[in-house]
Write a protein that holds these residues in place. Structure first.
Motif, PDB file in Angstrom:
ATOM      1  N   SER A  51       0.859  -1.187   0.000  1.00 26.87           N
ATOM      2  CA  SER A  51       0.000   0.000   0.000  1.00 26.87           C
ATOM      3  C   SER A  51       0.888   1.227   0.000  1.00 26.87           C
ATOM      4  O   SER A  51       1.887   1.281   0.721  1.00 26.87           O
ATOM      5  CB  SER A  51      -0.903   0.016   1.229  1.00 26.87           C
ATOM      6  OG  SER A  51      -1.867  -0.999   1.119  1.00 26.87           O
ATOM      7  N   VAL A  52       0.509   2.185  -0.820  1.00 23.80           N
ATOM      8  CA  VAL A  52       1.265   3.434  -0.943  1.00 23.80           C
ATOM      9  C   VAL A  52       0.292   4.609  -0.868  1.00 23.80           C
ATOM     10  O   VAL A  52      -0.881   4.487  -1.234  1.00 23.80           O
ATOM     11  CB  VAL A  52       2.077   3.471  -2.257  1.00 23.80           C
ATOM     12  CG1 VAL A  52       3.246   2.508  -2.209  1.00 23.80           C
ATOM     13  CG2 VAL A  52       1.194   3.140  -3.457  1.00 23.80           C
ATOM     14  N   VAL A  53       0.775   5.733  -0.390  1.00 22.33           N
ATOM     15  CA  VAL A  53      -0.053   6.925  -0.223  1.00 22.33           C
ATOM     16  C   VAL A  53      -0.228   7.636  -1.565  1.00 22.33           C
ATOM     17  O   VAL A  53       0.753   7.877  -2.273  1.00 22.33           O
ATOM     18  CB  VAL A  53       0.570   7.886   0.811  1.00 22.33           C
ATOM     19  CG1 VAL A  53      -0.230   9.178   0.917  1.00 22.33           C
ATOM     20  CG2 VAL A  53       0.664   7.205   2.167  1.00 22.33           C
ATOM     21  N   VAL A  54      -1.467   7.971  -1.888  1.00 23.43           N
ATOM     22  CA  VAL A  54      -1.785   8.674  -3.130  1.00 23.43           C
ATOM     23  C   VAL A  54      -1.523  10.164  -2.950  1.00 23.43           C
ATOM     24  O   VAL A  54      -1.951  10.773  -1.976  1.00 23.43           O
ATOM     25  CB  VAL A  54      -3.265   8.450  -3.525  1.00 23.43           C
ATOM     26  CG1 VAL A  54      -3.628   9.281  -4.753  1.00 23.43           C
ATOM     27  CG2 VAL A  54      -3.540   6.980  -3.764  1.00 23.43           C
ATOM     28  N   ARG A  55      -0.808  10.756  -3.911  1.00 29.67           N
ATOM     29  CA  ARG A  55      -0.556  12.199  -3.899  1.00 29.67           C
ATOM     30  C   ARG A  55      -1.354  12.920  -4.972  1.00 29.67           C
ATOM     31  O   ARG A  55      -1.706  14.074  -4.809  1.00 29.67           O
ATOM     32  CB  ARG A  55       0.934  12.474  -4.112  1.00 29.67           C
ATOM     33  CG  ARG A  55       1.823  11.878  -3.049  1.00 29.67           C
ATOM     34  CD  ARG A  55       1.527  12.407  -1.694  1.00 29.67           C
ATOM     35  NE  ARG A  55       1.876  13.823  -1.657  1.00 29.67           N
ATOM     36  CZ  ARG A  55       1.715  14.595  -0.619  1.00 29.67           C
ATOM     37  NH1 ARG A  55       1.207  14.115   0.483  1.00 29.67           N
ATOM     38  NH2 ARG A  55       2.040  15.866  -0.666  1.00 29.67           N
ATOM     39  N   GLN A  56      -1.626  12.244  -6.104  1.00 28.47           N
ATOM     40  CA  GLN A  56      -2.330  12.892  -7.205  1.00 28.47           C
ATOM     41  C   GLN A  56      -2.941  11.834  -8.106  1.00 28.47           C
ATOM     42  O   GLN A  56      -2.378  10.747  -8.279  1.00 28.47           O
ATOM     43  CB  GLN A  56      -1.341  13.752  -8.007  1.00 28.47           C
ATOM     44  CG  GLN A  56      -1.957  14.501  -9.159  1.00 28.47           C
ATOM     45  CD  GLN A  56      -0.909  15.247  -9.956  1.00 28.47           C
ATOM     46  OE1 GLN A  56       0.097  14.667 -10.354  1.00 28.47           O
ATOM     47  NE2 GLN A  56      -1.125  16.532 -10.179  1.00 28.47           N
ATOM     48  N   ILE A  57      -4.085  12.168  -8.686  1.00 30.47           N
ATOM     49  CA  ILE A  57      -4.716  11.336  -9.707  1.00 30.47           C
ATOM     50  C   ILE A  57      -4.978  12.252 -10.887  1.00 30.47           C
ATOM     51  O   ILE A  57      -5.507  13.354 -10.717  1.00 30.47           O
ATOM     52  CB  ILE A  57      -6.043  10.727  -9.213  1.00 30.47           C
ATOM     53  CG1 ILE A  57      -5.807   9.893  -7.964  1.00 30.47           C
ATOM     54  CG2 ILE A  57      -6.688   9.888 -10.309  1.00 30.47           C
ATOM     55  CD1 ILE A  57      -7.074   9.457  -7.268  1.00 30.47           C
TER      56      ILE A  57
END
Length: 78
Positions: free
Chosen positions: A18-24
C-alpha cells in the motif's frame, strides 16, 4: 491526504504494498496515480496497476468514483 492504494501489478517491485496517493490525473486516455514511494520520492503508475477502482466497488459508475475522490479533496482530477 491519507488515501492509499495497493499496487496490483504482479511484476512491479512494490507489488502488494500500500502506498499513499498524492495525485490522480488523466494523461490522454489513461488515468495515472502519483504515489509516495516507500524508498523515497514519488512514482507515477497507471491506475489499472492499482486497486484504485476496485476500492470503489460500492459506488456505481465512473462518475461516482470521480465524485468520491473530489469529495476527498482531489480537485485536480481530469
Amino acid at each position: 491526504m491519507g488515501s492509499s492504494v495497493t499496487i496490483t501489478n504482479p511484476i512491479h517491485p512494490l507489488y502488494g504494498q500500500s502506498v499513499v496517493v498524492r495525485q490522480i490525473r488523466k494523461v490522454g486516455q489513461e488515468t495515472k496515480v502519483t504515489v509516495e514511494s516507500p524508498l523515497g520520492g514519488f512514482l507515477s503508475l497507471p491506475a489499472r496497476e492499482t486497486d484504485l477502482w476496485t476500492q470503489q466497488a460500492s459506488l456505481t459508475g465512473r462518475q461516482n468514483s470521480l465524485k468520491h475522490f473530489q469529495n476527498k479533496g482531489w480537485s485536480n482530477l481530469w
